[in-house]
Scaffold this active site. Sequence first.
Site, PDB file in Angstrom:
ATOM      1  N   GLU A   1       0.863  -1.170   0.000  1.00  0.00           N
ATOM      2  CA  GLU A   1       0.000   0.000   0.000  1.00  0.00           C
ATOM      3  C   GLU A   1       0.904   1.225   0.000  1.00  0.00           C
ATOM      4  O   GLU A   1       1.775   1.371   0.859  1.00  0.00           O
ATOM      5  CB  GLU A   1      -0.888   0.034   1.245  1.00  0.00           C
TER       6      GLU A   1
ATOM      7  N   ASP B   1      -4.115   8.478  11.554  1.00  0.00           N
ATOM      8  CA  ASP B   1      -2.745   7.997  11.670  1.00  0.00           C
ATOM      9  C   ASP B   1      -2.100   8.487  12.953  1.00  0.00           C
ATOM     10  O   ASP B   1      -2.324   9.616  13.403  1.00  0.00           O
ATOM     11  CB  ASP B   1      -1.911   8.464  10.469  1.00  0.00           C
TER      12      ASP B   1
END
Length: 270
Positions: A51, A62
């Site tokens: 990815e 994140d």
Amino acid sequence: MSQRLLTETLAATKAAGRAALVSYLPAGFPTVDGGIAALRATLDAGADIVEVGLPHSDPVLDGPVIQTADDRALRGGVRIADVLRTVRDVHAATGKPVLVMSYWNPVSRYGAERFARELADAGGSGCVLPDLPVAESAPWRRHAEEHDLATVFVVAPSSTDRQLADTAAAGTGFVYASALMGVTGKRTSVDEAAAVLTRRLRAVTELPVCVGMGVADGEQAAEVAGFADGVIVGSALVETLLATDDEAMGRAGLERLTARLAAGVRTRTA
């Protein structure tokens, strides 16, 4: 054969009696060329799928490790064109499936049809869109289907059974199961919620289930591989690159860690 390559890869690892190893690194980190080399290093060391993160200025899902890498990439001037070049070069060099993981806003601003077309032209297999609501995803999914791209949605342990079913029905390629609530980052152990979520997903879909968020070493990879079709590792790999300013040393560290993770998914624990 963009999406088909992803499907065939996951089928092949399942036939081999193991989970797939999916590595994640943001494009443009530590540089565009350095990021391409780093992603290739993980594939050469045993990852089955990668990815490519599209750096975003507000990566709300994140943790601090990926936020730091994204910030460095953005300050280095990374653009969507660099992300697409990363996909093209990594796929051309390895022949393995390459997906882009992105928040929806950059894709929407770029133009969903344009992004899908250019991602497919670069050899990409699909897109992971963690913050795109399924109820608002039909236009993107039409473009993705037109260009033979997988659309991977992310589900969390807090999702209801109906939400899991609706999300799985809308997605293609695989379902990304978040191993825990909260933001990305390494964890010292695998949360039982990940196995529970995987079982719940298997009750509503035949798509492969890949589990991410928190896997940091070979032992944890083996544990997750015992119940999932794929093990996704990001923060631990990014942290390895952050640990040194020497790109060659960083790649060597990536190769060592990826090799341990790859060994883990091949010695899955039931």
